[in-house]
Design a protein around this motif. Structure first.
Motif, PDB file in Angstrom:
ATOM      1  N   ILE A  20      95.502 -12.299   5.236  1.00 53.73           N
ATOM      2  CA  ILE A  20      96.772 -11.831   5.797  1.00 53.73           C
ATOM      3  C   ILE A  20      97.924 -12.734   5.354  1.00 53.73           C
ATOM      4  CG2 ILE A  20      98.053 -11.523   7.945  1.00 53.73           C
ATOM      5  CD1 ILE A  20      95.414 -10.477   9.159  1.00 53.73           C
ATOM      6  N   TRP A  23      99.152 -11.932   1.930  1.00 54.87           N
ATOM      7  CA  TRP A  23     100.071 -10.782   1.803  1.00 54.87           C
ATOM      8  C   TRP A  23     101.510 -11.258   1.896  1.00 54.87           C
ATOM      9  CZ3 TRP A  23      97.237  -7.526   6.036  1.00 54.87           C
ATOM     10  CH2 TRP A  23      96.041  -7.034   5.529  1.00 54.87           C
ATOM     11  N   TRP A  24     101.774 -12.131   2.860  1.00 55.38           N
ATOM     12  CA  TRP A  24     103.132 -12.639   3.050  1.00 55.38           C
ATOM     13  C   TRP A  24     103.585 -13.445   1.841  1.00 55.38           C
ATOM     14  CZ3 TRP A  24     105.915 -10.665   6.847  1.00 55.38           C
ATOM     15  CH2 TRP A  24     105.233 -10.097   7.924  1.00 55.38           C
ATOM     16  N   TYR A 101     100.764  -4.586   9.176  1.00 53.94           N
ATOM     17  CA  TYR A 101     101.604  -4.984   8.040  1.00 53.94           C
ATOM     18  C   TYR A 101     102.176  -3.777   7.295  1.00 53.94           C
ATOM     19  CZ  TYR A 101     102.940  -7.470   3.761  1.00 53.94           C
ATOM     20  OH  TYR A 101     103.629  -7.988   2.700  1.00 53.94           O
TER      21      TYR A 101
END
Length: 178
Positions: A20, A23-24, A101
Motif C-alpha cells: 500500500i 502505491w503512494w 485507494y
C-alpha cells in the motif's frame, strides 16, 4: 492467540502495508502532469516487482516462526501453511487497500488505462474495427469492475497466486529436519 497466528498477522501486515505504501510512493514519483495521460508501460512490471519485494515477508515470517517458535525445525507442510496464512493476511490488506485507494485517489485509473491500451493496440497495427471491438470489451469489463465483489475478486487474484508461489519456494528453502 497462538504463535502461528500471531506471526501470520505480524508478517502479513508488514507485507500488505509495504504494498500500500508503494502505491503512494509510485503515485508521487510517476504521476503525470495535470492533464497528461498515465504511462502504463512499466506499470505491470513495477507492480509485480513490488509484490515480490513485499511478499519477501513470507520468507522472513516462515524463518522467524521456524527459528523462534519451532526450535529451528519445520516441515515443508508447516512452512507452506505458515506462508499461506501470511499471504492470506497480506492479500486481504491488499484488497481492502485497493478498494479504498482506487475510488478515492485514482478514480480515472480505468479510463486512463483503457486509453493507453487502445493506443498500444494501434501501435501494434490493429485496424480501427479491431480496436473498436477491444474498446467495447474494455468498456464491458470496466462496468463489471464497478461491482465491489468483482473488483475485490480480481484484486485478490492479482496478488494471491504470486504469494502462493513465494510460499512454496520459501517452504522448500526453509524446511529443516531434526
Amino acid at each position: 492467540m497462538n504463535a502461528q497466528l500471531k506471526k501470520a498477522l505480524q508478517f502479513g501486515l508488514i507485507s500488505g502495508l509495504v504494498i500500500i505504501i508503494s502505491w503512494w510512493i509510485t503515485q508521487l514519483i510517476f504521476a503525470p502532469a495535470e492533464g497528461e495521460p498515465y504511462d502504463f508501460s512499466q506499470g505491470e512490471f513495477l507492480g509485480y516487482l513490488t509484490m515480490i519485494v513485499a511478499l519477501s515477508a513470507v520468507f522472513l515470517g516462515i524463518k522467524n516462526y521456524r527459528d523462534t517458535t519451532l526450535a529451528g525445525v519445520i516441515s515443508f507442510k508447516k512452512a507452506f501453511f505458515m506462508g499461506l496464512y501470511i499471504v492470506l493476511v497480506a492479500s486481504g490488506i491488499y484488497v481492502v487497500g485497493w478498494m479504498v485507494y482506487y475510488p478515492n485517489f485514482m478514480p480515472d485509473f480505468m479510463d486512463q488505462y483503457s486509453a493507453y491500451q487502445m493506443q498500444e493496440y494501434a501501435k501494434e497495427g490493429m485496424s480501427a474495427a479491431e480496436i473498436a471491438v477491444k474498446q467495447q470489451e474494455m468498456k464491458e469489463w470496466m462496468e463489471l469492475y464497478e461491482n465491489p465483489l468483482v473488483m475485490a475478486g480480481f484484486t485478490f487474484l492479482e496478488i494471491f497466486p504470486v504469494g502462493l508461489l513465494i510460499s512454496a519456494i520459501s517452504a522448500v528453502i526453509l524446511k529443516k529436519k531434526k
